[in-house]
Motif scaffolding. Structure first.
Motif, PDB file in Angstrom:
ATOM      1  N   GLY A 155       0.690  -1.300   0.297  1.00  0.00           N
ATOM      2  CA  GLY A 155      -0.120   0.001  -0.021  1.00  0.00           C
ATOM      3  C   GLY A 155       0.830   1.296   0.017  1.00  0.00           C
ATOM      4  N   SER A 156       0.356   2.374  -0.160  1.00  0.00           N
ATOM      5  CA  SER A 156       1.139   3.683  -0.394  1.00  0.00           C
ATOM      6  C   SER A 156       1.603   4.053   1.197  1.00  0.00           C
ATOM      7  N   SER A 157       2.258   5.000   1.312  1.00  0.00           N
ATOM      8  CA  SER A 157       2.991   5.390   2.419  1.00  0.00           C
ATOM      9  C   SER A 157       1.988   6.018   3.444  1.00  0.00           C
ATOM     10  N   GLY A 158       2.027   5.537   4.592  1.00  0.00           N
ATOM     11  CA  GLY A 158       0.807   6.379   5.348  1.00  0.00           C
ATOM     12  C   GLY A 158      -0.363   5.644   5.416  1.00  0.00           C
ATOM     13  N   CYS A 159      -0.366   4.504   4.747  1.00  0.00           N
ATOM     14  CA  CYS A 159      -2.137   3.837   4.876  1.00  0.00           C
ATOM     15  C   CYS A 159      -1.870   3.142   6.076  1.00  0.00           C
ATOM     16  N   GLY A 160      -0.931   2.707   6.845  1.00  0.00           N
ATOM     17  CA  GLY A 160      -1.308   1.823   8.356  1.00  0.00           C
ATOM     18  C   GLY A 160      -0.615   0.597   8.238  1.00  0.00           C
ATOM     19  N   LYS A 161       0.331   0.530   7.261  1.00  0.00           N
ATOM     20  CA  LYS A 161       1.159  -1.060   7.271  1.00  0.00           C
ATOM     21  C   LYS A 161       1.764  -1.192   8.568  1.00  0.00           C
ATOM     22  N   SER A 162       2.754  -0.233   8.795  1.00  0.00           N
ATOM     23  CA  SER A 162       3.870  -0.441  10.013  1.00  0.00           C
ATOM     24  C   SER A 162       2.966  -0.128  11.125  1.00  0.00           C
ATOM     25  N   THR A 163       1.847   0.484  11.427  1.00  0.00           N
ATOM     26  CA  THR A 163       1.075   0.635  12.321  1.00  0.00           C
ATOM     27  C   THR A 163       0.318  -0.763  13.077  1.00  0.00           C
ATOM     28  N   ILE A 164      -0.028  -1.461  11.781  1.00  0.00           N
ATOM     29  CA  ILE A 164      -0.664  -2.831  12.253  1.00  0.00           C
ATOM     30  C   ILE A 164       0.794  -3.701  13.110  1.00  0.00           C
ATOM     31  N   ILE A 165       1.877  -3.502  12.767  1.00  0.00           N
ATOM     32  CA  ILE A 165       2.915  -4.119  13.382  1.00  0.00           C
ATOM     33  C   ILE A 165       3.124  -3.635  14.677  1.00  0.00           C
ATOM     34  N   SER A 166       2.981  -2.279  14.881  1.00  0.00           N
ATOM     35  CA  SER A 166       3.165  -1.834  16.121  1.00  0.00           C
ATOM     36  C   SER A 166       2.001  -2.287  17.214  1.00  0.00           C
ATOM     37  N   LEU A 167       0.700  -2.365  16.548  1.00  0.00           N
ATOM     38  CA  LEU A 167      -0.345  -2.784  17.197  1.00  0.00           C
ATOM     39  C   LEU A 167      -0.153  -4.255  17.792  1.00  0.00           C
ATOM     40  N   ILE A 168       0.271  -5.220  16.774  1.00  0.00           N
ATOM     41  CA  ILE A 168       0.431  -6.705  17.107  1.00  0.00           C
ATOM     42  C   ILE A 168       1.500  -6.842  18.200  1.00  0.00           C
ATOM     43  N   THR A 169       2.537  -5.999  18.485  1.00  0.00           N
ATOM     44  CA  THR A 169       3.543  -5.985  19.469  1.00  0.00           C
ATOM     45  C   THR A 169       3.327  -5.214  20.687  1.00  0.00           C
ATOM     46  N   ARG A 170       2.083  -4.664  20.558  1.00  0.00           N
ATOM     47  CA  ARG A 170       1.486  -3.939  21.789  1.00  0.00           C
ATOM     48  C   ARG A 170       2.242  -2.723  22.077  1.00  0.00           C
ATOM     49  N   PHE A 171       2.874  -2.043  20.852  1.00  0.00           N
ATOM     50  CA  PHE A 171       3.539  -0.668  21.335  1.00  0.00           C
ATOM     51  C   PHE A 171       2.453   0.053  21.414  1.00  0.00           C
ATOM     52  N   TYR A 172       1.279  -0.048  20.614  1.00  0.00           N
ATOM     53  CA  TYR A 172       0.103   0.922  21.174  1.00  0.00           C
ATOM     54  C   TYR A 172      -1.092  -0.012  21.136  1.00  0.00           C
ATOM     55  N   ASP A 173      -2.038   0.424  21.779  1.00  0.00           N
ATOM     56  CA  ASP A 173      -3.419  -0.425  21.842  1.00  0.00           C
ATOM     57  C   ASP A 173      -4.462   0.236  20.769  1.00  0.00           C
ATOM     58  N   PRO A 174      -5.345  -0.386  20.114  1.00  0.00           N
ATOM     59  CA  PRO A 174      -6.357   0.008  19.318  1.00  0.00           C
ATOM     60  C   PRO A 174      -7.486   0.852  20.138  1.00  0.00           C
ATOM     61  N   ILE A 175      -8.078   1.742  19.387  1.00  0.00           N
ATOM     62  CA  ILE A 175      -8.990   2.762  19.988  1.00  0.00           C
ATOM     63  C   ILE A 175     -10.291   1.733  20.044  1.00  0.00           C
ATOM     64  N   LYS A 176     -10.531   0.949  18.966  1.00  0.00           N
ATOM     65  CA  LYS A 176     -11.879   0.211  19.276  1.00  0.00           C
ATOM     66  C   LYS A 176     -11.263  -1.184  18.361  1.00  0.00           C
ATOM     67  N   GLY A 177     -12.323  -2.258  18.877  1.00  0.00           N
ATOM     68  CA  GLY A 177     -11.608  -3.408  17.891  1.00  0.00           C
ATOM     69  C   GLY A 177     -10.832  -4.203  18.733  1.00  0.00           C
ATOM     70  N   GLU A 178     -10.324  -5.446  18.201  1.00  0.00           N
ATOM     71  CA  GLU A 178      -9.345  -6.297  19.127  1.00  0.00           C
ATOM     72  C   GLU A 178      -8.306  -7.058  18.208  1.00  0.00           C
TER      73      GLU A 178
END
Length: 1234
Positions: free
Chosen positions: A398-421
């Motif tokens: 996907g294009s830059s900024g579409c959220g690809k790296s963000t998914i990796i950060s969420l799986i490693t729990r660097f961050y928690d999602p606002i909604k969903g699991e």
């Protein structure tokens, strides 16, 4: 510039609570254990004995006066009565020796023990915070100042300062108690005096509290600015940002001047009011004493004992005033430190969390919504859902900024999602133990983070108990073993701070080896091979494919060649999964994926035309020129060093005088006025010493009320004059000290930014060390001038006046006073040497810890993903052992010296009283003159003891300043401003290397470029390709003159690069690095960096050219959006495009692109390359790239290996040679091969 304002906004938000309240003092002692409490109890005992020694001495003086008054007509009886008092003075002298040892030794050692634990707690808390905290609250400057500056202030406060403070209060309360015993009526008066003193103290403390807190916030802001500049030094140099960095820093420092004026004024009025109230109290109590004596309700000696005890108790409170200032600073510092320690992380390892030893690796992402904490208004993921079966390889495109790296950060729990699991093996990851989760996940990031240390230690991060065979096997799988084996020290080779000694590709392969060694069930690869050359990439890709077997793998890659074999490819658009499928399916069904594939397939875009081959060969030549004279040009740095060292030894002697040399005439006048005021403030003690004995004798004469009344008026007058003198003294010295510190900081920062790039790669010049030098070590100048020199002048004035008056009253006793004075100075000199050795050792040891904290905070994602928090803490504990051992020895030594000095002081009193009896018995002096002569000197003894405390601190401050002045005096190896008259506006851009041999200064034994020759014509586009470590990036570094060649010459437009003004030529060269570094300010300021006068239209145009304008325009604040520390609010691709826009804005004659598009998706990459190619015909492009698709349209491609040119020509020419290196690389990278 806006950088300052943005920092101010960031820091002010976090600092508002600090200005309203500070930490309760007892919280600073929260780290004390049983042993510390015992040490502090013993220290308190020593402080109390030290403190009450003075009022006990005055009680004995009262006994001596009574012995005189009761026997005025009989000398023999008088002498006999005096002789009964003398032994008690000797007993007191003996008691103060162990008291001094306990006071200094116990408090000093207890504070070192407690602050060591506090430092560890601070570091533990920092490492336990969620990653989002580092995007907002925990910026690097705050962490560095927290573990260095703030800790030093706290240690000072809960150590010697607290012991000294208790001694002062023991003097006061002991004085009140003895006064009540001696004369209760006179003592009762103290009940009215003390609240007045306490009221002044409370007001003073409250004012200083607010100022201390504000100063801390400004200091953190300045610290963050320095840390950012030094960590981005390559960008600062390349964009000639030194002057801007200095200007921004000085604007920040300038704002502290107003605060300092208020601080100096309050300090002056506060200490002056203490003196004024004390003197007025003297006058009142002395007169009441006369009334009491007249009515025969008390003896004259008892009244004097009461007066002296109470009033010197009050004076001791003025000595405690500087300690109170330190306590205020410590409470303000403690507030910031404990805010971090007590901060509850949003994501933490729950004690009741499920611990999973082994997981299968199925991942289910259900309707995840997410926005980064620093930009909550922008949703990155909007209903992202995907199910990943265990053991499958899933790729995100996907294009830059579409959220690809963000998914990796969420799986490693660097961050928690606002909604969903997110579920792993049907467990919600929020229910799993955090460390257990991360131990089962391996992560290789887009920008590899290595730690200072050797290669072996960095790979062992993946598995701390791995043996050498496992480490070597992991390195071989990551294709790292071959280059590691070429280093002289192999796996023990130091990588430098943040891995600066290695190329980007080498760093990335070590990061991959680290992840392979971890052997996790889930492997996350975020552009894991983006920094590798083609050959290494294919080898690593093959190794990764072996390592992937039996694991769940999530791949993010812009190069489709690395993901075509994935089991599932997910096309991500606008924070959602647009489509999933295998490579061939998506080629047929997804237009976006098909366009990416078409853009990246080299074979579909090879130009059949071979036109320009002949002209290319004219443009590029790689001949060995037979010019022996060029080979003699080499580094001369080592031959100069002995002379520099000799001159440095001489300059060390004049550091004290150099502190004052930068001051203007106006400041010198202020210091002169302040010195006169300080000298006048020193008169009070000798004058009081003279008249107090006169009053004591007057009590035994006729009409004591009338006689004493005159002296009371004099005391009050001296008190009010002291208020005026103290105000002038502290105000002028305080303001001048702040200006001297500002001047030194400016000179040091300017000198640091004049040094060549290699200087910043030395271990002693790490980011943390330089930041500490600029912010912490320079502050000692203000300490010397404002807090030390003013009081030293006052003390010297007291001693000189006391000695003169003492000699005038009775020369024999005056000589005895002189005879005991050298004892005090001998003790002071020994103390100064001890303090000098102690301070220098601890400063060096703690800078190691500061560097560790800075590194850990910078690489926090790596620390967290590899669960290295405990390992970092263990390293921190190891660095603290040395200062702890040193503190133990020094505290004992320092305590013994303090004990000896106190003992000598009281021995002097005993000798003086004994000698008084001798003079009276021999009729060589009256009792009045003899005791008065010594008492003038005796009351000046606190000035001598204060001098003992101040002289060592000046010495230790000078030792701290030695490396500061060494840095200022250092001659840079590459002069940035010479010659002055070489404008580069008409630069064409022709580049030539002639027989260049180059080794990095930090590793002179490894040759990077070997007899390298190359000529690049002006306006041509040249690409450098080859394996990692071939010397490609080194060529760019030599063009920018980050280093000078050891042999041979680098020419630009036919002129030796050394003959150009360095800053002028850098202004005409654009650079885009492999790892984009942005400053913590707005997007606009980042693009404008180095071109501050650019218009809005120019900024928008270069943003369009770099394909970033649309992204920026969609942000709520547009170009005013703050990018966060090191650009953390943006994706890797967005950062890279801003870096490209920044380089384009310079309109350079030469553009250097070091893997400039490696972090971009294929669509952005193509548009940026098109923009670069169509931008300016006359610009010379030198490109380092591993993706050959980005360089096929170059006029010439130079293939390098081991520091030499192995092939050269256009793409069509080189590809025609089927057995050539380039041809093989092309076939490896072609997607069609698959």
């Amino acid at each position: 510039m806006q950088i300052v304002e943005d920092y101010r906004d960031e820091t002010d938000e976090g600092k508002k609570p600090v200005t309203t309240q500070t930490l309760p003092f007892h919280k600073l002692l929260s780290q004390a254990n049983a042993i510390d409490w015992i040490l502090m109890a013993l220290g308190t005992l020593g402080s109390i004995v030290h403190g009450i020694a003075q009022p006990v001495g005055y009680m004995l003086l009262g006994k001596a006066l009574n012995a005189y008054g009761n026997n005025t007509n009989n000398t023999d009886d008088m002498v006999e009565s005096l002789n009964k008092v003398v032994p008690y003075v000797w007993y007191m002298a003996i008691a103060t020796f162990p008291a001094g040892i306990l006071e200094i030794g116990c408090w000093m050692y207890a504070s070192e023990r407690q602050v060591s634990r506090l430092r560890l707690e601070f570091l533990k808390s920092v490492l336990s915070q969620e990653i989002g905290a580092f995007d907002t609250d925990l910026i690097s400057g705050k962490i560095i100042s927290g573990i260095s500056t703030h800790m030093s202030i706290i240690q000072d406060a809960i150590g010697e300062k607290l012991g000294h403070f208790m001694a002062c209060f023991a003097t006061f309360f002991g004085g009140v108690l003895i006064a009540f015993i001696s004369s209760w009526e006179v003592s009762l008066l103290a009940l009215f005096v003390v609240p007045m003193i306490l009221l002044i103290g409370a007001t003073y403390t409250k004012k200083m509290n607010a100022i201390s807190a504000t100063r801390m916030s400004y200091l953190s802001e300045a610290t963050a600015m320095v840390e950012q500049t030094i960590s981005h030094i390559k960008t600062v140099f390349a964009f000639v940002g030194e002057n801007l960095a200095i200007k921004s820093f000085m604007e920040s420092i300038e704002r502290q001047l107003g605060i300092s004026k208020s601080e100096a004024l309050i300090k002056g009025i506060g200490t002056g009011m203490f003196q004024a109230v004390t003197f007025c109290s003297w006058s009142l109590i002395v007169w009441v004493g006369a009334v009491v004596v007249s009515t025969k309700r008390s003896k004259g000696g008892d009244v004097i004992a009461a007066v002296m005890s109470i009033l010197f108790g009050a004076i001791s409170l003025t000595y405690a005033a500087p300690d109170m200032q330190i306590f205020n600073q410590a409470k303000a510092a403690g507030k910031e430190v404990f805010q971090v320690i007590k901060r509850k992380p949003m994501i933490y390892s729950k004690s009741q969390g499920k611990t999973v030893d082994q997981i299968n690796g199925s991942i289910d992402i259900h309707d995840v919504h997410f926005s980064y904490p620093s930009r909550k208004e922008i949703m990155i993921l909007q209903g992202f859902s995907l199910s990943i079966p265990a053991g499958k390889v899933v790729a995100f495109v996907g294009s830059s900024g579409c959220g690809k790296s963000t998914i990796i950060s969420l799986i490693t729990r660097f961050y928690d999602p606002i909604k969903g699991e997110i579920l792993i093996d049907n467990h919600n990851i929020k229910d799993l133990d955090l460390k257990s989760l991360r131990r089962n996940i391996g992560l290789v990031s887009q920008e590899p983070s290595l730690f200072a240390g050797n290669i072996k230690d960095n790979i062992k991060t993946g598995k701390m108990d791995a043996d050498d065979d496992e480490i070597q096997k992991a390195a071989q799988m990551a294709n790292a073993h071959s280059f590691i084996s070429q280093f002289p020290d192999h796996y023990s080779t130091e990588v430098g701070e943040r891995g600066v000694q290695l190329s980007g590709g080498q760093k990335q392969r070590i990061a991959i080896a680290r992840a392979i060694l971890k052997n996790p069930p889930i492997l996350l690869l975020d552009e894991a091979t983006s920094a590798l050359d083609t050959e290494s990439e294919k080898l690593v890709q093959a190794a990764l494919e072996t390592a992937m077997q039996g694991r769940t793998v999530i791949l993010i890659a812009h190069r489709l060649s690395t993901i075509i074999n994935a089991d599932i490819i997910a096309v991500v658009e606008n924070g959602k999964v647009a489509e999933t499928g295998r490579h061939q399916d998506l080629l047929n069904t997804n237009e976006f994926y098909h366009s990416l594939f078409t853009m990246q397939n080299i074979d579909t875009r090879v130009e059949d035309s071979t036109e320009g081959t002949a002209s290319t060969r004219k443009q590029i030549s790689s001949q060995h020129f037979d010019q022996p004279d060029t080979l003699t040009e080499s580094y001369t740095s080592f031959t100069l060093s002995p002379k520099k060292e000799e001159s440095q030894e001489e300059t060390d002697k004049f550091i004290f005088f150099r502190i004052w040399s930068g001051l203007k005439k106006k400041e010198i006048v202020k210091i002169s006025i302040g010195s006169f005021a300080a000298a006048f403030a020193g008169i009070s003690k000798p004058v009081f010493g003279y008249f107090i004995i006169t009053i004591g004798v007057a009590y035994f004469k006729d009409h004591p009320k009338h006689r004493v009344g005159k002296y009371s008026i004099m005391f009050s007058t001296i008190g009010f004059l002291s208020l005026f003198a103290h105000t002038l003294q502290h105000y002028f010295f305080g303001v001048t000290g702040e200006k001297a510190m500002k001047n030194l900081r400016q000179n040091l920062y300017t000198a640091i930014l004049r040094n060549e790039f290699a200087w910043f790669e030395k271990p002693e010049n790490s980011v943390g060390s330089i930041t500490s030098r600029v912010i912490n070590e320079t502050s000692t100048v203000k300490t010397i001038i404002a807090d030390r020199m003013s009081v030293i002048v006052q003390c010297i004035s007291s001693i000189v006046i006391a000695t003169a008056v003492s000699m005038k009253v009775n020369w024999r006793m005056g000589l005895v006073a002189w005879a005991v004075m050298p004892c005090h100075f001998i003790g002071g000199i020994i103390q100064a040497k001890s303090a000098k050795g102690f301070s220098s050792g601890s400063t060096a040891a703690h800078s190691e810890l500061v560097a560790l904290a800075s590194e850990s905070a910078t690489n926090i994602k790596t620390v967290a993903s590899f669960c290295q928090e405990e390992h970092v803490i263990q390293k921190a504990k190891a660095t603290l052992k040395k200062p702890m051992r040193k503190s133990r020895v020094e505290s004992i030594k320092y305590g013994i010296i303090q004990g000896v000095s106190l003992c000598l002081w009281n021995i002097a009193h005993a000798v003086a009283l004994w000698y008084t009896t001798v003079l009276v018995r021999k009729h060589q002096a009256s009792f009045e003159n003899s005791i008065r002569s010594y008492q003038i000197f005796s009351l000046t003894v606190p000035s001598i003891t204060e001098l003992w405390t101040l002289i060592p601190t000046v010495f230790s401050a000078i030792s701290v300043l030695t490396p500061v002045f060494q840095t200022i005096d250092r001659q840079t190896e590459i002069e940035p401003d010479s010659p002055k008259d070489s404008p580069c506006e008409s630069l064409k851009g022709e580049i030539e290397f002639r027989n260049v041999k180059f080794c990095y200064p930090s590793r002179p034994e490894i040759t990077i470029l070997d007899s390298f020759s190359l000529k690049i014509e002006a306006g041509s586009k040249v690409a450098l390709v080859g394996p990692s470590g071939a010397g490609k990036s080194s060529i760019l570094a030599l063009i920018l003159r980050f280093y000078d060649a050891n042999e041979g010459r680098v020419l630009i437009d036919g002129k030796n690069i050394k003959q150009y003004n360095l800053r002028n030529i850098r202004a005409r060269i654009g650079l885009v690095q492999q790892e984009p570094l942005l400053f913590s300010c707005s997007i606009r300021d980042n693009i404008c960096y180095g071109c501050e006068g650019a218009s809005e239209a120019e900024i928008i145009q270069v943003s369009r050219d770099a394909n970033i304008h649309e992204v920026v325009s969609n942000l709520p604040s547009g170009y005013g959006t703050t990018v966060g520390e090191k650009g953390c609010q943006l994706s890797g691709g967005q950062k890279q495009r801003i870096a490209i826009a920044r380089a384009l804005l310079k309109r350079p004659a030469i553009m250097l692109l070091d893997e400039a598009t490696s972090a971009l998706d294929a669509e952005s990459e193509r548009s940026v390359i098109d923009a670069l190619e169509s931008l300016k015909v006359s610009t010379t492009y030198v490109t380092v790239a591993h993706r050959l698709s980005t360089v096929i349209n170059s006029d010439a491609i130079v293939v390098m290996d081991k520091g030499k040119v192995v092939e050269m020509g256009s793409h069509s020419t080189l590809i025609a040679a089927t057995e050539g290196v380039y041809s093989k690389l092309t076939r490896l990278q072609s997607v069609e091969r698959n």
